[in-house]
Design a protein around this motif. Structure first.
Motif, mmCIF file in Angstrom:
data_model
loop_
_atom_site.group_PDB
_atom_site.id
_atom_site.type_symbol
_atom_site.label_atom_id
_atom_site.label_comp_id
_atom_site.label_asym_id
_atom_site.label_seq_id
_atom_site.Cartn_x
_atom_site.Cartn_y
_atom_site.Cartn_z
ATOM 1 N N GLY A 99 6.566 -11.225 2.168
ATOM 2 C CA GLY A 99 6.037 -10.751 0.891
ATOM 3 C C GLY A 99 7.097 -10.818 -0.203
ATOM 4 O O GLY A 99 6.779 -10.858 -1.388
ATOM 5 N N ALA A 100 8.379 -10.874 0.193
ATOM 6 C CA ALA A 100 9.447 -10.964 -0.815
ATOM 7 C C ALA A 100 9.546 -12.386 -1.351
ATOM 8 O O ALA A 100 9.988 -12.606 -2.486
ATOM 9 C CB ALA A 100 10.788 -10.530 -0.214
ATOM 10 N N ALA A 128 1.586 -5.407 6.062
ATOM 11 C CA ALA A 128 0.448 -5.540 5.137
ATOM 12 C C ALA A 128 0.360 -6.979 4.632
ATOM 13 O O ALA A 128 -0.726 -7.573 4.573
ATOM 14 C CB ALA A 128 0.618 -4.565 3.971
ATOM 15 N N ASP A 129 1.499 -7.551 4.292
ATOM 16 C CA ASP A 129 1.513 -8.926 3.783
ATOM 17 C C ASP A 129 0.898 -9.900 4.795
ATOM 18 O O ASP A 129 0.267 -10.877 4.412
ATOM 19 C CB ASP A 129 2.959 -9.336 3.464
ATOM 20 C CG ASP A 129 3.029 -10.730 2.863
ATOM 21 O OD1 ASP A 129 2.466 -10.924 1.760
ATOM 22 O OD2 ASP A 129 3.604 -11.632 3.497
ATOM 23 N N LEU A 130 1.079 -9.606 6.070
ATOM 24 C CA LEU A 130 0.583 -10.517 7.112
ATOM 25 C C LEU A 130 -0.914 -10.386 7.361
ATOM 26 O O LEU A 130 -1.487 -11.228 8.048
ATOM 27 C CB LEU A 130 1.311 -10.249 8.432
ATOM 28 C CG LEU A 130 2.676 -10.906 8.586
ATOM 29 C CD1 LEU A 130 3.249 -10.633 9.952
ATOM 30 C CD2 LEU A 130 2.547 -12.409 8.368
ATOM 31 N N VAL A 133 -3.280 -7.340 3.007
ATOM 32 C CA VAL A 133 -3.357 -6.084 2.252
ATOM 33 C C VAL A 133 -2.278 -6.153 1.164
ATOM 34 O O VAL A 133 -1.102 -6.312 1.479
ATOM 35 C CB VAL A 133 -3.099 -4.863 3.166
ATOM 36 C CG1 VAL A 133 -3.000 -3.578 2.352
ATOM 37 C CG2 VAL A 133 -4.177 -4.743 4.233
ATOM 38 N N PRO A 134 -2.657 -6.068 -0.129
ATOM 39 C CA PRO A 134 -1.638 -6.158 -1.185
ATOM 40 C C PRO A 134 -0.542 -5.102 -0.990
ATOM 41 O O PRO A 134 -0.824 -3.941 -0.689
ATOM 42 C CB PRO A 134 -2.435 -5.917 -2.470
ATOM 43 C CG PRO A 134 -3.839 -6.315 -2.119
ATOM 44 C CD PRO A 134 -4.012 -5.942 -0.677
ATOM 45 N N SER A 135 0.713 -5.545 -1.126
ATOM 46 C CA SER A 135 1.827 -4.627 -0.884
ATOM 47 C C SER A 135 2.989 -5.019 -1.781
ATOM 48 O O SER A 135 3.020 -6.113 -2.340
ATOM 49 C CB SER A 135 2.266 -4.697 0.586
ATOM 50 O OG SER A 135 2.681 -6.003 0.902
ATOM 51 N N VAL A 143 8.092 -0.850 -0.495
ATOM 52 C CA VAL A 143 7.878 0.062 -1.626
ATOM 53 C C VAL A 143 6.501 0.708 -1.471
ATOM 54 O O VAL A 143 6.372 1.924 -1.492
ATOM 55 C CB VAL A 143 7.996 -0.690 -2.973
ATOM 56 C CG1 VAL A 143 7.682 0.240 -4.141
ATOM 57 C CG2 VAL A 143 9.390 -1.288 -3.125
ATOM 58 N N SER A 144 5.467 -0.114 -1.286
ATOM 59 C CA SER A 144 4.124 0.442 -1.146
ATOM 60 C C SER A 144 3.180 -0.588 -0.547
ATOM 61 O O SER A 144 3.479 -1.781 -0.515
ATOM 62 C CB SER A 144 3.580 0.861 -2.522
ATOM 63 O OG SER A 144 3.503 -0.292 -3.339
ATOM 64 N N ALA A 145 2.052 -0.086 -0.073
ATOM 65 C CA ALA A 145 0.950 -0.955 0.352
ATOM 66 C C ALA A 145 -0.313 -0.281 -0.134
ATOM 67 O O ALA A 145 -0.341 0.944 -0.298
ATOM 68 C CB ALA A 145 0.938 -1.112 1.870
ATOM 69 N N THR A 146 -1.355 -1.078 -0.384
ATOM 70 C CA THR A 146 -2.569 -0.482 -0.952
ATOM 71 C C THR A 146 -3.453 0.150 0.123
ATOM 72 O O THR A 146 -4.541 0.623 -0.179
ATOM 73 C CB THR A 146 -3.378 -1.539 -1.737
ATOM 74 O OG1 THR A 146 -3.585 -2.657 -0.868
ATOM 75 C CG2 THR A 146 -2.641 -1.978 -2.986
ATOM 76 N N ALA A 147 -3.007 0.138 1.364
ATOM 77 C CA ALA A 147 -3.716 0.873 2.422
ATOM 78 C C ALA A 147 -2.681 1.703 3.164
ATOM 79 O O ALA A 147 -1.504 1.326 3.220
ATOM 80 C CB ALA A 147 -4.394 -0.110 3.374
ATOM 81 N N PRO A 148 -3.093 2.828 3.770
ATOM 82 C CA PRO A 148 -2.137 3.627 4.531
ATOM 83 C C PRO A 148 -1.615 2.871 5.754
ATOM 84 O O PRO A 148 -2.273 1.957 6.260
ATOM 85 C CB PRO A 148 -2.945 4.857 4.957
ATOM 86 C CG PRO A 148 -4.302 4.705 4.401
ATOM 87 C CD PRO A 148 -4.437 3.389 3.725
#
Ligand SMILES: Nc1ncnc2c1ncn2[C@@H]1O[C@H](COP(=O)(O)OP(=O)(O)OP(=O)(O)O)[C@@H](O)[C@H]1O
Ligand SMILES: Cc1ncsc1CCO
Length: 273
Positions: A99-100, A128-130, A133-135, A143-148
């Motif tokens: 994701g980076a 999440a990136d895999l 899920v947007p993260s 930093v964050s992900a849009t799902a827990p």
């Protein structure tokens, strides 16, 4: 699942001394090597295309960490994964920094596509990136992900048909049906470079002796590593000393210690229908 350490996995590692081949990042190679050896497994690193698949073929498990891929290493990692798929050697993928950059995301997905990966270990943004899920990831840190994190864990496990092991304040292990939440560990671990990579390396040793129950082996490995982190942090010596002390703790850990100190809650398997 008979529960963390109920199945004597640490004793099995000490008895069998499985060989864990790693292709990992240049930042934490020594920490990965020492943690695995301290636990009682053997390890070898091989990054050259000329030998990596051959060496992987002699291993009991392979850890592929995409943290600092250098030219050619991406193709070598895929060749190694393909060799493992052909021989049913379990692969643990650490999609470090996925994701980076688009390169890292593509490489981590290509490794999943080989079908060799049995376990994915990383932080919530990477996992999440895999699974789409947007993260947000900053360098190597989530930093964050849009799902827990528990949802990300189950989503990746289901979509990629792997055991997903998400690290953080609470660690989660999921296989798409059952989910374990583990609260072992210590906040100082999040301040030390390489604790995530060393965790994936340790999970490689557990994958090597997992047999058919990769979920239980992953839960036990995550608990054992978290407990080693807690005991290391209790020395109060600060982040610079942590990983060597984690190695000391792993070297004296046994199954009974893990059974006594694990803090794990497992939810009932979901109905597969
Ligand atoms: N706040 C916390 N409380 C307890 N344990 C933690 C905490 N933060 C991290 N850990 C533990 O530290 C280890 C590494 O997790 P972390 O999520 O920091 O990995 P990472 O970001 O992938 O690491 P790195 O990229 O630096 O190798 C895990 O075993 C996790 O349980
Ligand atoms: C900081 C860092 N950057 C690439 S790999 C790595 C070490 C994380 O384990």
């Amino acid at each position: 699942m008979s529960g963390p350490a109920g199945d004597g996995l640490i004793a099995t590692i000490r008895e069998r001394r499985p060989l864990v081949h790693m292709i990992t990042n240049l930042v934490s190679m020594a920490a990965c090597a020492q943690t695995v050896k301290s636990l009682g497994a053997a390890t070898i690193f091989a990054h050259a295309a000329e030998e990596a698949a051959e060496i992987a073929g002699t291993a009991d498990a392979v850890v592929l960490n995409v943290g600092t891929s250098v030219p050619g290493m991406d193709r070598t990692a895929v060749q190694v994964a393909e060799a493992c798929a052909a021989r049913s050697i379990p692969v643990v993928l650490d999609p470090l920094g996925s994701g980076a950059s688009r390169f890292r995301s593509r490489l981590a997905r290509a490794l999943l596509d080989t079908g060799a990966v049995r376990m994915v270990s990383g932080n919530v943004a990477e996992l999440a990136d895999l699974c789409g899920v947007p993260s947000v990831i900053r360098g190597a840190d989530a930093v964050s992900a849009t799902a827990p994190a528990d949802e990300v864990c189950m989503k990746l496990a289901e979509s990629a048909q792997v055991i997903a092991a998400v690290s953080g304040r609470t660690d989660y292990v999921g296989d798409g049906r059952q989910l374990a939440a583990i609260t072992n560990g210590h906040p100082v671990m999040g301040q030390v470079v390489g604790t995530g990579s060393a965790r994936s390396a340790v999970l490689g040793a557990f994958a090597a002796v997992a047999g058919a129950d990769m979920f239980t082996a992953t839960v036990t490995g995550v608990c054992a590593y978290g407990i080693a982190g807690e005991l290391a942090a209790a020395t109060g010596r600060g982040p610079g000393y942590l990983l060597p002390e984690v190695c000391n703790q792993l070297s004296v850990m046994d199954d009974e210690m893990v059974a006594t100190r694990s803090r794990v809650t497992t939810s009932a398997p979901r109905d597969p229908s």
